[in-house]
Design an enzyme around this catalytic site. Structure first.
Site, mmCIF file in Angstrom:
data_model
loop_
_atom_site.group_PDB
_atom_site.id
_atom_site.type_symbol
_atom_site.label_atom_id
_atom_site.label_comp_id
_atom_site.label_asym_id
_atom_site.label_seq_id
_atom_site.Cartn_x
_atom_site.Cartn_y
_atom_site.Cartn_z
ATOM 1 N N LYS A 168 -22.887 -30.695 14.195
ATOM 2 C CA LYS A 168 -22.169 -30.082 15.317
ATOM 3 C C LYS A 168 -20.729 -30.572 15.299
ATOM 4 O O LYS A 168 -20.481 -31.777 15.396
ATOM 5 C CB LYS A 168 -22.831 -30.455 16.646
ATOM 6 C CG LYS A 168 -21.989 -30.101 17.894
ATOM 7 C CD LYS A 168 -22.674 -30.473 19.209
ATOM 8 C CE LYS A 168 -21.731 -30.272 20.395
ATOM 9 N NZ LYS A 168 -22.352 -30.651 21.693
ATOM 10 N N ASP B 249 -14.905 -30.463 23.782
ATOM 11 C CA ASP B 249 -15.855 -29.753 24.639
ATOM 12 C C ASP B 249 -15.437 -29.894 26.097
ATOM 13 O O ASP B 249 -15.750 -30.884 26.755
ATOM 14 C CB ASP B 249 -17.264 -30.333 24.429
ATOM 15 C CG ASP B 249 -18.301 -29.636 25.303
ATOM 16 O OD1 ASP B 249 -17.989 -28.570 25.876
ATOM 17 O OD2 ASP B 249 -19.443 -30.158 25.385
ATOM 18 N N LYS C 144 -16.536 -29.073 32.717
ATOM 19 C CA LYS C 144 -16.996 -30.439 33.006
ATOM 20 C C LYS C 144 -16.118 -31.071 34.080
ATOM 21 O O LYS C 144 -14.953 -30.709 34.209
ATOM 22 C CB LYS C 144 -16.892 -31.297 31.738
ATOM 23 C CG LYS C 144 -17.925 -30.999 30.678
ATOM 24 C CD LYS C 144 -17.740 -31.910 29.470
ATOM 25 C CE LYS C 144 -18.749 -31.622 28.371
ATOM 26 N NZ LYS C 144 -20.137 -31.899 28.737
ATOM 27 N N ASP D 253 -16.944 -34.872 20.329
ATOM 28 C CA ASP D 253 -18.120 -33.992 20.286
ATOM 29 C C ASP D 253 -18.347 -33.377 18.908
ATOM 30 O O ASP D 253 -19.162 -32.472 18.747
ATOM 31 C CB ASP D 253 -17.976 -32.905 21.366
ATOM 32 C CG ASP D 253 -19.315 -32.384 21.861
ATOM 33 O OD1 ASP D 253 -20.334 -33.075 21.642
ATOM 34 O OD2 ASP D 253 -19.349 -31.279 22.437
ATOM 35 N N ASP E 215 -21.585 -24.917 28.924
ATOM 36 C CA ASP E 215 -21.463 -26.300 28.447
ATOM 37 C C ASP E 215 -22.612 -26.698 27.514
ATOM 38 O O ASP E 215 -22.593 -27.757 26.916
ATOM 39 C CB ASP E 215 -21.403 -27.251 29.653
ATOM 40 C CG ASP E 215 -20.854 -28.620 29.290
ATOM 41 O OD1 ASP E 215 -20.322 -28.766 28.166
ATOM 42 O OD2 ASP E 215 -20.968 -29.529 30.127
ATOM 43 N N GLU F 285 -23.191 -25.739 24.555
ATOM 44 C CA GLU F 285 -22.596 -24.958 23.463
ATOM 45 C C GLU F 285 -23.016 -25.453 22.078
ATOM 46 O O GLU F 285 -23.022 -24.684 21.125
ATOM 47 C CB GLU F 285 -21.074 -24.974 23.590
ATOM 48 C CG GLU F 285 -20.357 -26.189 22.989
ATOM 49 C CD GLU F 285 -20.721 -27.519 23.640
ATOM 50 O OE1 GLU F 285 -21.220 -27.509 24.787
ATOM 51 O OE2 GLU F 285 -20.529 -28.569 23.006
ATOM 52 N N ARG G 153 -25.839 -26.321 20.787
ATOM 53 C CA ARG G 153 -27.037 -25.667 20.243
ATOM 54 C C ARG G 153 -26.733 -24.262 19.741
ATOM 55 O O ARG G 153 -27.375 -23.772 18.820
ATOM 56 C CB ARG G 153 -28.149 -25.687 21.307
ATOM 57 C CG ARG G 153 -27.839 -24.911 22.547
ATOM 58 C CD ARG G 153 -28.714 -25.308 23.741
ATOM 59 N NE ARG G 153 -28.331 -26.601 24.319
ATOM 60 C CZ ARG G 153 -28.967 -27.200 25.319
ATOM 61 N NH1 ARG G 153 -30.034 -26.640 25.867
ATOM 62 N NH2 ARG G 153 -28.550 -28.359 25.777
HETATM 63 N N1 BES Z 1 -21.275 -32.520 24.268
HETATM 64 C C1 BES Z 1 -22.169 -32.506 25.364
HETATM 65 C C2 BES Z 1 -23.165 -33.677 25.348
HETATM 66 C C3 BES Z 1 -22.594 -35.055 25.435
HETATM 67 C C4 BES Z 1 -22.597 -35.742 26.639
HETATM 68 C C5 BES Z 1 -22.124 -35.702 24.321
HETATM 69 C C6 BES Z 1 -22.101 -37.012 26.719
HETATM 70 C C7 BES Z 1 -21.617 -36.986 24.393
HETATM 71 C C8 BES Z 1 -21.620 -37.654 25.600
HETATM 72 C C9 BES Z 1 -22.960 -31.210 25.388
HETATM 73 O O1 BES Z 1 -22.304 -30.103 24.865
HETATM 74 C C10 BES Z 1 -23.264 -30.900 26.803
HETATM 75 O O2 BES Z 1 -22.348 -30.652 27.535
HETATM 76 N N2 BES Z 1 -24.532 -30.923 27.161
HETATM 77 C C11 BES Z 1 -24.946 -30.649 28.485
HETATM 78 C C12 BES Z 1 -26.081 -29.676 28.412
HETATM 79 C C13 BES Z 1 -26.458 -29.092 29.748
HETATM 80 C C14 BES Z 1 -25.355 -28.177 30.239
HETATM 81 C C15 BES Z 1 -27.741 -28.347 29.593
HETATM 82 C C16 BES Z 1 -25.390 -31.970 29.113
HETATM 83 O O3 BES Z 1 -25.964 -32.795 28.409
HETATM 84 O O4 BES Z 1 -25.110 -32.168 30.275
HETATM 85 ZN ZN ZN Z 2 -20.846 -30.494 23.453
HETATM 86 MN MN MN Z 3 -21.093 -29.116 26.318
#
Ligand code: BES
Ligand code: ZN
Ligand code: MN
Length: 496
Positions: free
Chosen positions: A262, A267, A274, A285, A344, A346, A348
């Site tokens: 990824k 992000d 966010k 990210d 968010d 994204e 996946r």
């Molecule tokens: N890049 C983030 C996950 C992340 C969080 C990486 C903290 C490093 C540190 C990912 O894209 C994300 O935002 N995931 C969300 C998913 C949710 C919206 C289902 C999350 O984990 O909150």
């Molecule tokens: Zn992300």
């Molecule tokens: Mn995200």
């Protein structure tokens, strides 16, 4: 600038004006190299006064030791012999380097009394030195005083009976260090400097090591119908890229092993933006893509006898007027449709297309993807281990063993039909989030829908790739997690 160590292994060394490091097991009264470096045994007296008992990774520091040709002596504790692991040799290298201070000539006595160090472990010690030396300070224009600045170059002679074998293993350690440093740099770099195009250029640069690199543009991904990946990219003015790296070190007809990363260079969350606090961390990210790129560097630099494919999906997730919305339905390259619930989630979407493309084109022996995929994995495992999800027990077992050996730990998480149901959508084949519960698992279930029957593992490295705690071998925000782990997996099981 990180310090450069010019490392050599030898049977003996001259000490004049050097810093000498002596290793000592707990319970042994003498450290290594005592007769040479400390003929008057002043370290024994100092140890007594300081109550130094050679606990694992503890140090005793003596300046201008009486009767010694060395200017400085450092005794490094290794703890008890029966508790000493292979990974400890890497840590010991890092702990030793932390004690080098301003020295420009260092002699390390590696063979503690009662201990014969294997060549591979001696090379691990050297790798620990190299990794500890890393520092990301390219954007610090106000240099510290000369005295505080670590020297640019340090000559390190490591004295060991295993010097001949260790010398041979050193080239491999250098290849590993190069890959880890590359991964750390990519993650540490600010997002204005490292966009998808710039990241792709870094991947392209691996051609100098003999890696074949193709960079797919937005148009080419459009022709491949990568609607999931492109949906993420459409809110950014910076176009996406897909880098396909191939190292052909194995037999010509042998199917490759494949690593997919990824690479979200930043992000913001997109329209599901966010919160502001800590958003700057989202420059990291792309830690999965960085690990895959670093791994390709390492495998090529040490001329690994294996065919390898590395694929990284490079996009920026931004909320402009063209950004995708919650409620949108996109069609992935696989033909499966995805309802966007949260922009968010994204990573996946990017990986779904990258995994499908990889499987379709290369029919690999296995696919391992790395992704800073969910905050939920941080809640579950913290910074201590990455989440491991797999449809294949043998691959999972091998990965876990490589994790123990390298200290890049993994913890296996479950997959299952019940979790898979949570991402069924009312309007499309699936939705891109499964609700608040089991967030790391539903993300993994999503990826699983893009791998078919191919052996596959997903490593959620959100807690391990960035924001990393300081250790003996890393003081860096970006750890470079995954490079050593996967290099080890490949060398233990898939070469030759
Ligand atoms: N890049 C983030 C996950 C992340 C969080 C990486 C903290 C490093 C540190 C990912 O894209 C994300 O935002 N995931 C969300 C998913 C949710 C919206 C289902 C999350 O984990 O909150
Ligand atoms: Zn992300
Ligand atoms: Mn995200």
């Amino acid at each position: 600038m990180s310090t450069q160590y010019e490392i050599d292994f030898a049977a003996s060394a001259t000490l004049d004006g050097s810093l000498a490091v002596m290793l000592q097991l707990a319970g042994q009264d003498a450290p290594a190299g005592l007769a040479d470096a400390d003929p008057e045994n002043v370290s024994a007296r100092a140890a007594k006064i300081a109550k130094f008992t050679a606990k694992s990774m503890s140090t005793l520091d003596l300046i201008a030791p009486h009767g010694s040709k060395a200017d400085r002596l450092v005794v490094l504790g290794l703890g008890k012999l029966d508790a000493l692991t292979a990974h400890d040799w890497l840590r010991a290298g890092g702990a030793a380097a932390a004690g080098f201070k301003a020295a420009t000539r260092v002699v390390v006595y590696l063979d503690a009394p009662g201990l014969q160090v294997e060549p591979a472990l001696a090379a691990d010690f050297a790798l620990g030195l190299m990794l500890r030396a890393y520092s990301f300070d390219a954007y610090k224009t106000k240099k510290k005083d000369d005295e505080d600045k670590p020297p640019k170059k340090v000559a390190v002679t490591i004295v060991t009976r295993a010097h001949a074998g260790a010398k041979k293993a050193l080239a491999e350690a250098e290849a590993v260090a190069g890959g880890v440093v590359l991964a750390r740099d990519l993650v540490n770099l600010p997002p204005n400097v490292l966009g998808p195009v710039e990241f792709a250029d870094r991947a392209k640069a691996l051609e100098k090591l003999g890696v074949q690199v193709e960079i797919l543009t937005e148009k080419e991904m459009g022709e491949l119908k990568m609607g999931a990946l492109l949906g993420v990219a459409q809110g950014s003015v910076r176009p996406p890229r897909l880098a396909v790296m191939q190292w052909k070190g194995g037999k010509p007809k042998e199917p490759p092993v494949a690593f997919i990363g990824k690479g979200v260079v930043f992000d913001s969350g997109g329209i599901s933006i966010k919160p502001g606090a800590g958003m700057e961390d989202m420059k990291g990210d792309m830690g999965g893509a960085a690990a895959v790129t670093g791994l390709m560097h390492t495998l090529a630099a040490r001329k690994a006898k294996v065919n390898v494919v590395g694929i990284i999906g490079l996009v920026e997730n931004m909320p402009d007027g063209n950004a995708q919305r919650p409620g949108d339905i996109v069609t992935s390259m696989s033909g499966q449709t995805i309802e966007i619930i949260n922009t968010d989630a994204e990573g996946r979407l990017v990986l779904g297309d990258a995994l499908w493309y990889c499987n379709d084109r290369f029919k690999p022996r296995f696919m391992i993807n790395l992704a800073t995929l969910t905050g939920a994995i941080l809640v579950a495992l913290g910074n201590q281990a990455a989440g491991l999800f797999s449809n294949d027990d043998e691959l999972a077992t091998r990965l876990s063993a490589a994790g123990e050996a390298t200290g890049e730990k993994l913890w296996r998480m479950p997959l299952g039909k019940e979790y898979d149901k949570m991402i069924d959508s009312k309007f499309a084949d699936m939705k891109n989030t499964g609700g608040r519960h089991a967030g790391a698992i539903t993300a993994a279930q999503f990826l699983k829908r893009f791998v078919g029957d191919t052996h596959w593992a997903h490593l959620d490295v959100a807690g391990t790739a960035m924001n990393s705690p300081s250790t003996e071998i890393s003081q860096s925000w970006a750890s470079g997690y995954g490079v050593r782990l996967l290099d080890r997996l490949v060398s233990d099981h898939y070469e030759g």
